[in-house]
Enzyme design. Structure first.
Site, PDB file in Angstrom:
ATOM      1  N   SER A   1      30.911 -30.490   9.657  1.00  0.00           N
ATOM      2  CA  SER A   1      30.504 -29.433  10.576  1.00  0.00           C
ATOM      3  C   SER A   1      31.634 -29.043  11.519  1.00  0.00           C
ATOM      4  CB  SER A   1      29.303 -29.887  11.422  1.00  0.00           C
ATOM      5  OG  SER A   1      28.111 -29.796  10.701  1.00  0.00           O
TER       6      SER A   1
ATOM      7  N   HIS B   1      25.700 -30.101  19.286  1.00  0.00           N
ATOM      8  CA  HIS B   1      26.359 -29.745  18.034  1.00  0.00           C
ATOM      9  C   HIS B   1      26.901 -28.318  18.063  1.00  0.00           C
ATOM     10  CE1 HIS B   1      26.758 -28.820  13.707  1.00  0.00           C
ATOM     11  NE2 HIS B   1      26.932 -30.110  13.540  1.00  0.00           N
TER      12      HIS B   1
ATOM     13  N   ASP C   1      23.345 -22.206  14.830  1.00  0.00           N
ATOM     14  CA  ASP C   1      23.386 -23.653  14.999  1.00  0.00           C
ATOM     15  C   ASP C   1      22.252 -24.109  15.921  1.00  0.00           C
ATOM     16  OD1 ASP C   1      24.686 -26.390  15.557  1.00  0.00           O
ATOM     17  OD2 ASP C   1      26.211 -25.427  14.321  1.00  0.00           O
TER      18      ASP C   1
ATOM     19  N   ASN D   1      27.793 -34.214   4.375  1.00  0.00           N
ATOM     20  CA  ASN D   1      28.317 -35.504   4.843  1.00  0.00           C
ATOM     21  C   ASN D   1      27.742 -36.731   4.144  1.00  0.00           C
ATOM     22  OD1 ASN D   1      29.693 -34.008   6.709  1.00  0.00           O
ATOM     23  ND2 ASN D   1      28.864 -35.026   8.499  1.00  0.00           N
TER      24      ASN D   1
END
Length: 424
Positions: free
Chosen positions: A361, A210, A168, A292
């Site tokens: 996510s 994130h 990530d 998304n």
């Protein structure tokens, strides 16, 4: 703080799920010239192949070398003076090594004011226990949906001994919620800055926090699991295919049991498919978010139907709200496997804070945590694959809408209690 590299504008490939994606036409044939962008090439090799032959070629970097699996992945620099020699090495078709995506999920409510120090007091966040963390009660409705309470009774080891790779934006390595739950520093990797410090960077960027948030959700579900942090995405959420390929190999080689990929692309990749196939042969699960953009177009690699058809351990995850309706932003389709709550999920944020995020996510790591719970109980990967999907709850709202729509929502919404109960 480490200096940031300038973003490469002539790149192709990985960003967090939910980005607005753009594509460009690529020529059918590539000729190695100084004007060509970097390329990633997958080649077939035998057990007696000589890695040194490729490493000695100017402009060629070996990203993965897997003679036992029969392939290698190379990156070729378009500006390489030795590029014409590549044809003599028998390189196959190529794909761009990276591309710049638009921003991924945005933080739903931002870093919460006054939350600094929340971890030590346990005032609505996690309370440090004897090696475990308590799931945030602010996610109460979501925990009810996935039946986390029963899961804790059925999986008393809480994921102990299970290593989860979070590939990530990096994580906040000093966050109290992650303290004592990270793998040894010798295993950490940062493919953005080329070092061993996968720290979240640049608080002004849209994707800041994130990776920390993803790791925090996994530990809320499986608080004794170990997080292996690997940074492949820049602070704005963009990243390179070459970095992701290397990161998956790094995770496999360091004993990851589950890989969380809360990222995606609208472009398929032979190189990435080969690495995910390798993970499968090693018994490593990969959990990927569906995207998304809110349409019937699950992003890649979550949508890799060829891998799914081969019976791999690749699981795609979309998002539902608190009433089990498909989230307006969640991608869906025939390639979707599971759903999980993905709206306003409270989790860790950099600088010892918490935040609420929305997006697929943040649904995906709940499935990652579910696998960690089961693996921690000693069940084999082969035992889990079907049971995870069979244990999902029907999404009643989809039935009310129409039956054909329900067929695009995978097996339903994650239910930890039912899943773990089927393993007894």
């Amino acid at each position: 703080m480490k200096p940031l590299r300038p973003l490469v504008l002539t790149t192709l490939a990985l960003a967090l799920a939910g980005c607005g994606l753009s594509t460009r036409e690529l020529p059918a044939q590539e000729t190695a010239t100084a004007q060509q962008p970097d390329r990633v090439q997958t080649i077939r090799i035998g057990a007696d192949a000589a890695r040194s032959t490729y490493e000695a070629t100017p402009g060629v970097t070996v990203l993965a070398w897997q003679p036992d699996a029969g392939f290698a992945i190379l990156e070729r620099s378009g500006a390489s003076a030795g590029a014409p020699a590549l044809s003599a090495l028998g390189l196959g078709s190529s794909e761009p090594s990276a591309s710049r995506y638009t921003l991924p999920e945005t933080q739903a409510s931002g870093l919460r004011a006054g939350s600094r120090g929340l971890w030590s007091g346990g005032n609505g966040g996690w309370t440090k226990g004897p090696g475990a963390l308590r799931a945030s009660p602010r996610n109460g409705r979501g925990w009810e949906q996935i039946d986390l309470a029963d899961a804790r009774l059925l999986a008393s080891r809480l994921g102990k001994g299970v290593k989860v790779a979070v590939i990530d934006t990096g994580v906040d390595l000093k966050h109290p919620a992650l303290e004592g739950h990270l793998s040894p520093a010798s295993e950490w990797k940062d493919y953005v800055d080329g070092d061993a410090v996968p720290q979240e960077m640049d608080s002004s960027a849209g994707a800041y926090g994130h990776g920390t948030g993803v790791a925090g959700i996994i530990l809320q579900v499986a608080p004794e699991a170990t997080i292996l942090p690997i940074r492949v995405l820049r602070p704005d959420g963009s990243g390179d295919l070459s970095a992701l390929v290397q990161a998956i190999g790094w995770a496999i080689d360091r004993g990851a049991d589950v890989i969380n990929l809360s990222l995606g692309s609208d472009t398929t990749s032979a190189a990435l498919s080969n690495m995910l196939g390798l993970a499968t042969t090693r018994g490593v699960f990969t959990v990927a978010s569906s995207g998304n953009t809110g349409g019937q177009n699950v992003t890649y690699p979550a949508a890799d139907t060829a891998l799914k058809a081969a019976g791999t351990y690749l699981i795609s995850v979309g998002s539902v709200d608190g009433s089990d309706s498909l989230s307006s932003f969640s991608n869906y389709g025939k390639a979707l496997d599971l759903l999980a709550p993905g709206e306003n999920v409270v989790t860790a944020a950099p600088d010892s804070q918490i935040a609420a995020w929305s997006g697929t996510s943040f649904a995906a790591p709940q499935v990652t945590g579910a696998l960690a719970l089961a693996l921690g109980q000693g069940f084999s990967p082969a035992q889990l694959q079907k049971k995870l999907l069979e244990g999902a709850d029907n999404v009643e709202k989809a039935t009310a809408r129409n039956a054909s729509f329900k067929s695009l929502l995978g097996q339903g919404r994650l239910n930890l209690g039912t899943f773990l109960g089927k393993l007894k």
